[in-house]
Design an enzyme around this catalytic site. Structure first.
Site, PDB file in Angstrom:
ATOM      1  N   SER A   1       0.830  -1.196   0.000  1.00 27.72           N
ATOM      2  CA  SER A   1       0.000   0.000   0.000  1.00 27.72           C
ATOM      3  C   SER A   1       0.872   1.256   0.000  1.00 27.72           C
ATOM      4  O   SER A   1       2.085   1.202   0.253  1.00 27.72           O
ATOM      5  CB  SER A   1      -0.931  -0.006   1.210  1.00 27.72           C
ATOM      6  OG  SER A   1      -1.905   1.004   1.095  1.00 27.72           O
TER       7      SER A   1
ATOM      8  N   ASP B   1       2.794   4.494   1.008  1.00 21.91           N
ATOM      9  CA  ASP B   1       3.502   4.934   2.218  1.00 21.91           C
ATOM     10  C   ASP B   1       3.857   3.793   3.162  1.00 21.91           C
ATOM     11  O   ASP B   1       4.014   3.993   4.356  1.00 21.91           O
ATOM     12  CB  ASP B   1       2.677   5.986   2.974  1.00 21.91           C
ATOM     13  CG  ASP B   1       3.548   6.843   3.902  1.00 21.91           C
ATOM     14  OD1 ASP B   1       4.726   7.047   3.544  1.00 21.91           O
ATOM     15  OD2 ASP B   1       3.065   7.281   4.955  1.00 21.91           O
TER      16      ASP B   1
ATOM     17  N   PRO C   1       4.497   1.763  -7.523  1.00 17.15           N
ATOM     18  CA  PRO C   1       3.661   2.678  -6.739  1.00 17.15           C
ATOM     19  C   PRO C   1       2.649   1.941  -5.886  1.00 17.15           C
ATOM     20  O   PRO C   1       2.117   0.904  -6.285  1.00 17.15           O
ATOM     21  CB  PRO C   1       2.967   3.531  -7.816  1.00 17.15           C
ATOM     22  CG  PRO C   1       2.978   2.677  -9.042  1.00 17.15           C
ATOM     23  CD  PRO C   1       4.240   1.875  -8.970  1.00 17.15           C
TER      24      PRO C   1
ATOM     25  N   GLY D   1     -23.854   8.949 -39.600  1.00  9.41           N
ATOM     26  CA  GLY D   1     -24.162  10.339 -39.283  1.00  9.41           C
ATOM     27  C   GLY D   1     -25.164  10.395 -38.156  1.00  9.41           C
ATOM     28  O   GLY D   1     -25.684   9.375 -37.694  1.00  9.41           O
TER      29      GLY D   1
ATOM     30  N   SER E   1     -29.889  13.007 -39.910  1.00 10.28           N
ATOM     31  CA  SER E   1     -28.967  13.598 -40.874  1.00 10.28           C
ATOM     32  C   SER E   1     -29.390  13.341 -42.316  1.00 10.28           C
ATOM     33  O   SER E   1     -28.994  14.064 -43.226  1.00 10.28           O
ATOM     34  CB  SER E   1     -27.547  13.047 -40.658  1.00 10.28           C
ATOM     35  OG  SER E   1     -27.529  11.642 -40.865  1.00 10.28           O
TER      36      SER E   1
ATOM     37  N   LYS F   1     -29.410   9.894 -43.562  1.00 11.61           N
ATOM     38  CA  LYS F   1     -28.727   8.671 -44.007  1.00 11.61           C
ATOM     39  C   LYS F   1     -29.674   7.743 -44.759  1.00 11.61           C
ATOM     40  O   LYS F   1     -29.380   7.288 -45.867  1.00 11.61           O
ATOM     41  CB  LYS F   1     -28.152   7.908 -42.797  1.00 11.61           C
ATOM     42  CG  LYS F   1     -27.165   8.670 -41.958  1.00 11.61           C
ATOM     43  CD  LYS F   1     -26.641   7.822 -40.812  1.00 11.61           C
ATOM     44  CE  LYS F   1     -27.731   7.364 -39.863  1.00 11.61           C
ATOM     45  NZ  LYS F   1     -28.438   8.485 -39.202  1.00 11.61           N
TER      46      LYS F   1
ATOM     47  N   SER G   1     -23.996   4.507 -36.040  1.00  6.03           N
ATOM     48  CA  SER G   1     -22.659   3.934 -35.766  1.00  6.03           C
ATOM     49  C   SER G   1     -21.705   5.014 -35.252  1.00  6.03           C
ATOM     50  O   SER G   1     -20.794   5.428 -35.958  1.00  6.03           O
ATOM     51  CB  SER G   1     -22.091   3.251 -37.011  1.00  6.03           C
ATOM     52  OG  SER G   1     -22.168   4.059 -38.167  1.00  6.03           O
TER      53      SER G   1
END
Length: 637
Positions: free
Chosen positions: A38, A40, A118, A474, A478, A480, A548
């Site tokens: 852990s 420290d 770490p 799109g 839009s 499509k 998509s």
């Protein structure tokens, strides 16, 4: 003259002593180990103490260390050994380690490479990096705090990665008055946990990295402890270096060495076993066989080479072998499969997206892989198997992995080099996970491609056209579907064989079980891509109209098809314009909070970066766009 001759003799003796020392040092065994635990718990301080006690600190470094220790206010103005390791400015400011720091030191008996990893939970991924090459783990515990969650997580990861030599270093004993009762309680708690995760043996020792107790030798402050010192144990611990040599030979090919027309060799690091000229080998995944002609190195040919050596092999036959292939013994080659069960450690801030394609790197082979919904995640505190739909940062889980082609592998427990992999996000190129293959799924061995007499080329020739996949993408609204419908009408009028897969229509049947979460959207596109591929195999020109929203999934579908058959058509309509149209009333519902995960409102849309065709619906009519698309597609036949 006599004085000069004496000087020469002294110099010669010194030179011989230096050569003898270097030779002795070069032939020492090497132990790689990791310190973890852990935050420290004193990992950096311990490594600094090891460097100090092994006389690996130069006088100028020691002077700078003493000055730094006084500057940062170390208690009693004593040396702060952690400053030897915490080299990053951020680490010195915060007093924590945030990166993996590797340090080399040596004693009279052995050489060491230690990785200081770490302790903070958000940097657990760095701990996995350090542990991946370690032979031993030093698990530190702060004597004042006992066994913590991060202690359990690091212990489990070390065991999962295959480290079988564990030292339980109960640190900061000076802060608990060297209490045997405290030490025994911590060892008992850790023993209970270790038994649960499969750690059979570990060596507990009470230490103080700051004071040096039981580091280089026994401490007078712990007369009740009769075990080894830390350095003494590290010098003598038995690391099974011959295990890899006893396994069947296998070497992933890292490079095809072709300096001239007269030489062709295959270079790599031998993962396991031994090889010598004349040995029969098999190249995987193709299965082609040959024999070894030479083992070439920079210093000359070898009669034999083994695990851990980097060599170039030449073969008796001109066989197809490239980077990522595995050269293995012919009699006991690794397995080949494209579906696996694996244990995965997720290492990215963004959670795993089941069904999304990631790069999977195993050895020198990189393939596209999708991770299915996890079977379960593992609670490192209780070792319980928890239900999970995804994996988040630091999660450990078990899931099925599908690759786009067969790869040579061994279960990680049998061969780390051929069973361990990393996952890379295709969009960011970040390493997002690490995994260990448990075994191949049985269906990957039982399901095979059935040979058919009528090829996709024959289907296309019969229709007198080249298969295409026109992928309209799109925002909602839009245009499509409108444009895609016009394109198909024009193709049909010209006698072309086509089929339109519309997003809404597909969700009424094939994908009716899917919602609109990010994971469901990914699966929606994967299924549509597979269907579209089958249709192009039949020789059709396929049109799809789907939002998509994610680039990764559009690229996944592109990778399913031969080069030149996927056309990404970006129907580029500003959000304000699409929302103003709102033919289906979806934007209004999304704004009112009645629809969740709606693209453009509370779910992102990633526009294509280099589409084959871009349609600006603010300046081009649907009819004109359809005309241009048809002219572009048919003009390339």
């Amino acid at each position: 003259m006599a004085t000069q001759e004496s000087s020469y003799k002294v110099d010669a003796l010194i030179s011989k002593d230096i050569e003898a020392y270097l030779d002795q040092h070069q032939n020492k065994s090497l132990l790689r180990f990791i310190t973890c635990g852990s935050v420290d718990d004193g990992k950096s301080t311990l490594i600094g103490r090891l460097l100090y006690d092994s006389k690996m600190i130069f006088e100028d470094q020691l002077a700078a260390l003493e000055a730094d220790s006084k500057r940062v206010g170390t208690q009693g103005q004593e040396i702060d050994f952690a400053l030897l390791v915490d080299g990053l400015a951020a680490e010195r400011e915060q007093g924590i380690t945030i990166d993996v720091a590797y340090r080399f030191f040596a004693t009279e008996k052995r050489k060491f490479i230690v990785a200081d990893t770490p302790g903070h939970e958000q940097y657990t991924r760095n701990m996995v990096t350090g542990a991946s090459t370690a032979d031993l783990a030093v698990i530190l515990i702060d004597a004042r705090k006992g066994v913590l969650t991060q202690t359990r997580r690091h212990s489990y990861l070390a065991h999962l990665i295959g480290i079988r030599n564990v030292v339980l270093a109960v640190n900061k004993m000076d802060l608990v008055d060297y209490s045997q009762e405290v030490f025994d309680k911590i060892v008992a708690d850790y023993t209970e946990f270790a038994n649960e995760i499969g750690i059979k043996n570990f060596v507990p020792m009470p230490i103080s990295g700051f004071k040096g107790d039981n580091i280089a030798g026994p401490s007078e402050n712990t007369p009740w402890y009769d075990g080894p010192s830390l350095i003494g144990h590290l010098e003598t611990v038995d690391v099974d270096l011959d295990a890899a040599l006893a396994e069947p030979f296998a070497m992933p090919v890292q490079w095809v060495n072709r300096p001239n027309l007269d030489f062709r060799g295959f270079s790599g690091l031998i993962a396991s076993g031994t090889v010598k000229p004349g040995d029969a080998i098999r190249i995987l995944p193709s299965g082609r066989t040959s024999t070894v002609s030479r083992i070439v190195t920079m210093t000359g040919d070898l009669d034999q080479a083994g695990a851990g050596q980097s060599v170039t092999l030449t073969l008796a036959d001109e066989v197809d072998c490239s980077r990522g292939d595995v050269i293995a013994t012919a009699d006991h080659p690794p397995q080949v499969a494209d579906q696996f069960q694996a244990t995965i450690v997720w290492m990215d801030d963004e959670a795993l997206l089941p069904g999304r394609a990631y790069w999977m790197k195993l050895g020198s082979r990189t393939v596209s892989a999708t991770i299915q919904h996890p079977k379960y995640a593992i609670d490192v505190n209780t070792m319980a198997e928890l239900s999970a739909k995804t994996l988040s940062l630091n999660d450990i889980g078990v899931a099925e992995v599908y690759t786009d082609r067969g790869i040579a592998f061994e279960p990680y427990g049998d061969n780390h080099a051929l069973g361990g992999f990393i996952l890379i996000d295709k969009a960011t190129n970040h390493t997002v996970g690490a995994g260990m293959i448990d075994y191949a799924l049985r269906r990957s061995q039982n399901v095979h491609w059935q040979a058919v007499d009528i090829s996709r080329e024959a289907h296309a020739a019969q229709k007198n056209q080249r298969p295409r996949l026109l992928w309209f993408t799109g925002l909602s609204g839009s245009g499509k579907s409108t444009i895609a419908n016009l394109v198909e009408k024009k193709l049909h009028a010209m006698g072309k064989h086509s089929f339109l897969l519309d997003g809404d229509n597909v969700r009424h049947g094939l994908n009716k079980d899917l919602g609109f979460t990010e994971a469901d959207r990914i699966e929606n596109i994967r299924r549509v891509g597979e269907v579209a591929k089958l249709m192009t195999d039949a020789g059709l020109i396929v049109l799809t109209a789907f939002i998509s929203p994610f680039r990764a999934e559009r690229e996944m579908v592109r990778s399913m098809l031969p080069d030149g058959e996927f056309f990404e058509i970006f129907v580029d309509t500003p959000l304000a314009v699409a929302e103003e149209r709102d033919v289906k009333g979806l934007y209004k519902k999304a704004r009112a909070g009645q629809i969740a995960n709606f693209t453009g409102i509370d779910s992102p849309y990633e526009p294509p970066e280099s589409p084959e065709i871009r349609i600006d619906t603010t300046s081009e009519t649907p009819e004109a766009a359809a005309e241009r698309i048809v002219a572009t597609i048919l003009g390339q036949e």
